[in-house]
Design an enzyme around this catalytic site. Structure first.
Site: not given
Lengths: 235, 289
Positions: A9-10
């Site tokens: 996830g960013t």
């Protein structure tokens, strides 16, 4: 490389507002140079007054978040009272510390925690944000913070636009703008996807409770931001 | 060596039952009943220690008897519900499974230990309609009963049940249901069998709200309870309270929040503070040192 074996996830941003906090996350998960998911949800309510966003190995992050949610609810039911916001943050820090072994092997996850403090020592600062490091370090942030691969760009954008005491409505706009800037310069962060109608997840935590912006609400904000960038790509 | 006299199992069971029944009958009562909008749980309670609690999303708990005993059962129930919900899915936590676990526990305690638990508990699960509500009564010996829409527990439960039985209406609103519950509770214990007065401060009231998504349990206290007892119908949702009981403990005047030895660091004006000593901040980032 660990980035290739599990989705990552960013970018997550959080902003303290006059009424509480706003947290927003983009929808992309990556696996190396591939896009693993276009519509992952990385911002969730931790309980009725706090929010948690995760960056890093998605599987571990989602598990961490689920366990944290259960722990808060469990404590509340057993003791008949909620944990204080500091108590919740300390608990989350211990859980992140517990993942240190996996983090050293490349499966790191770092959360961002923000919430409305029901019993603040300073009533004008009821919306509070906490960040963590992989070793379980807990740091209270002032005003705003971001985590994840695009956080550098998101924070730079917020630094120029954020003013203390910003309204929740303005902060939502700021958060979506910051995520746009992160997506602009970071390949692992996804921007508003107009063709598929996939927009950032935006949540607020105020004295009332947590609220996730409805599809209609976020569509309006995201389309407005994109329209603005058509005229001025730099925002 | 002390001589062990023979006592038949029947005699042992009878003695234990009598002991448990006496203990339960000494305490104050509680009633649980369904109404149009959910399930109402009312207990007569003079203390701030709870007799009614939330177990899970749609499941509530009410108990009478010895506090320490039903509190340990309540905690075990919350633990089981949270663990199952976490391991599997929130939908997989059911009132029936909890009632089942309670009968096992209470049954084992009744037969295997010196002293039975002096408790009677109710596991209530709210459904989509009053017909699909589930009320389980679990008694000190582990027997379980599926109750039809209402139940009373504690001293003189039979008399209280009679009042409920004659008047219970599953289509009543919350104010009417509360009025009936209070009337039933106050119908016993007065002098010469006359009804007595039960004040607002002696009541612990909660609902499992049928219309709510997620956690249905809400306590009703303070202004909302006054309005409802007065027959008022429109209690704003915000006043009905949170799923949990109360807000977290407020930071006290002389209560340190950074460390036990940090009193002198607290409450100073922001200008005096160096970044390292900000309240809530422990140490610099790991990579910083």
């Amino acid at each position: 490389m660990s980035a290739d074996i599990a989705p990552h996830g960013t970018t997550i941003v959080a902003i303290a507002t006059a009424e509480g906090v706003v947290m927003a996350g983009d929808r992309r998960a990556t696996m190396g140079n591939l896009i693993a998911s276009r519509d992952i949800e990385k911002v969730h309510p931790a309980d009725a007054y706090s929010l948690i966003g995760i960056a890093g190995t998605a599987g571990i992050g989602i598990e961490l978040m689920r366990l944290f949610q259960v722990e808060l609810e469990h404590y509340e039911k057993i003791e008949g009272a909620m944990l204080s916001l500091d108590g919740k943050a300390n608990r989350l820090a211990a859980m992140v510390r517990g993942n240190l072994g996996a983090a050293m092997q490349g499966l790191a996850v770092v959360p961002l925690f923000a919430g409305f403090d029901l019993a603040p020592s300073d009533p004008s600062k009821a919306g509070r944000i906490f960040s963590f490091d992989v070793a379980g370090g807990l740091y209270e942030e002032t005003g705003f913070d971001a985590i994840g691969s695009g956080s550098l760009f998101a924070k730079s954008a917020l630094k120029k636009k954020y003013r203390a005491g910003v309204s929740t409505q303005d902060a939502i706009r700021l958060a979506v703008e910051a995520l746009y800037d992160a997506a602009d310069d970071d390949t692992a962060t996804g921007g508003p996807d107009l063709s598929r109608k996939i927009y950032p997840v935006v949540m607020t935590a105020t004295a009332d409770s947590t609220h996730r912006l409805t599809d209609a609400e976020i569509t309006a904000v995201a389309e407005d931001v994109v329209a603005g960038r058509m005229e001025n790509p730099g925002g | 060596m002390a001589m062990q006299f023979y006592a038949s199992p029947e005699q042992v069971q009878r003695d234990r039952s009598e002991y448990a029944r006496k203990g339960i009958a000494r305490g104050r009562s509680a009633v649980v009943l369904t109404y149009e909008g959910g399930i109402l749980l009312v207990a007569e309670n003079l203390t701030s220690l709870r007799k009614i609690s939330e177990l899970y999303d749609k499941i509530g708990f009410a108990a009478v008897g010895r506090y320490n005993e039903f509190e340990s059962l309540r905690r075990a129930g919350v633990r089981m519900a949270d663990l199952n919900g976490y391991s599997y899915d929130r939908r997989d936590v059911t009132g029936r499974a909890l009632a089942n676990a309670y009968t096992q526990t209470l049954g084992a305690i009744f037969t295997e230990t010196q002293k039975p638990y002096e408790v009677e508990i109710c596991v209530a699960q709210v459904g989509a309609t009053p017909e699909s509500d589930e009320l389980y009564r679990i008694t000190y010996d582990g027997s379980v009963m599926d109750e039809p829409g209402f139940m009373a527990m504690g001293g003189q439960a039979e008399a209280i049940s009679n009042v409920l039985r004659s008047r219970h209406d599953a289509t009543a609103d919350v104010a009417a249901a509360l009025a009936l519950a209070v009337e039933a509770l106050s119908s016993v214990g007065g002098e010469n069998n006359t009804p007595r007065e039960i004040g607002e401060s002696q009541l612990e009231v909660a609902v499992l709200d049928r219309s709510r998504k997620g956690r249905a349990f809400r306590r009703i206290s303070g202004a909302a309870l006054t309005t409802l007892l007065g027959g008022g119908k429109d209690v704003p949702e915000k006043e009905v309270g949170e799923a949990g009981d109360v807000v977290p403990p407020a930071p006290g005047e002389d209560k340190p929040t950074v460390s036990a030895a940090s009193v002198d660091l607290e409450g100073k004006p922001a200008a005096d503070e160096t970044p390292a000593k900000k309240p809530g901040r422990s140490k610099g980032p790991a990579e910083g040192s």
